[in-house]
Design a protein around this motif. Structure first.
Motif: not given
Length: 299
Positions: A168-171, A258-259, A267-269
């Motif tokens: 999801x990258x940084x802010x 994306x959760x 990281x999203x998993x």
């Protein structure tokens, strides 16, 4: 049994016999593996002040807006039965002085509560195992957690499950992606489901999770996070994937993952059963065995 004897509340379950033994086996296996990885055991309150969850999880998420069991106690405080573990653990980290132990690896398990429509594999009181690494900015922390999760599943004998992974990258990357999604979905607002039209104004990333056919037709061509990643965010994700390869953990890229919670970064998993596997048949409405992600700046 008297006809006036109360029945169990809908969405709860009484666990007995072989099911109770299987339940204990999952917990025992998790406890054994978390000790191998040197995660400390913590026990958390079953309820917290409502703001602990609403601030951390995000007001626009389904969990906060639709699913929390909240009530006012005799002192007039709004309290909520925990719908997940992370927010409460983060509150404890800040209020109990656990920062002195950072980076801190903790694990717990127990009942959680969400007001959802009961169906196979989904309950209003359910049980989760949970592991957190707090105060570690390095991508190697994500690799360690995912390797631990992979080992838990293997030692439980669960086969036919693949790690689905996204960044999801940084802010800054996430904010740029969010703007791109608003522009893209805004052009077809009237053709989206009513729920996604509402999400477009509050949390457009959640549209990517939609199962509504009206939305899925547009999700396929929606902007992907890779187009918005900063060099630092891309390097972080590449370090995670190369670390997983070195650890022998199989993974597949899931660009739309994306959760459902607002606090995830990088990281999203999700560990998802392969189509046609025994695990897929046993889960019912649930499609995820384990899931989570990195959270930065929570609370």
């Amino acid at each position: 049994m008297s006809k006036n004897t109360p029945k169990a509340i809908r969405g709860t379950q009484d666990i007995f016999g072989e099911d109770a033994e299987a339940f204990a086996f999952v917990v025992e296996t998790f406890e054994r593996v978390r000790k191998l990885y040197r995660f400390r055991r913590v026990e958390m309150p079953v309820f917290e002040k409502t703001e602990v969850f609403s601030r951390a999880i995000g007001e626009t998420t389904d969990v906060v807006s639709k699913e929390m069991y909240s009530f006012e106690d005799r002192g007039g405080d709004s309290l909520t039965l925990r719908p997940e573990f992370t927010a409460g653990i983060s509150r404890a980290f800040l209020t109990n002085g656990w920062q002195q132990h950072a980076p801190l690896k903790v694990a717990t398990h127990g009942p959680l509560f969400r007001y959802e429509r009961p169906q196979k594999g989904r309950y209003r009181q359910f049980h989760q195992i949970d592991a957190e690494i707090i105060g570690a900015a390095e991508p190697q922390a994500d690799v360690e957690l995912l390797a631990m999760a992979d080992q838990v599943l293997k030692e439980l004998g669960i086969e036919g499950v693949t790690l689905h992974l996204n960044t999801l990258g940084d802010a800054a990357s996430r904010d740029a992606w969010r703007a791109g999604l608003i522009d893209y979905f805004g052009k077809v607002r009237g053709e989206l489901s009513e729920e996604s039209q509402e999400r477009l104004d509050k949390n457009p990333l959640r549209i990517l999770d939609s199962k509504d056919p009206r939305d899925r037709a547009f999700v396929v061509d929606a902007p992907k996070i890779d187009a918005y990643l900063s060099d630092e965010a891309l390097a972080f994700f590449e370090a995670v994937t190369s670390g997983l390869d070195a650890a022998g953990v199989k993974w597949a890229r899931a660009e739309s993952l994306v959760r459902g919670l607002d606090y995830y970064r990088h990281t999203a998993f999700e560990f998802i059963p392969d189509e046609g596997s025994a695990a897929a048949g046993a889960l019912g409405s649930q499609s995820t065995v384990l899931g989570g992600g990195r959270y930065d700046g929570l609370m």
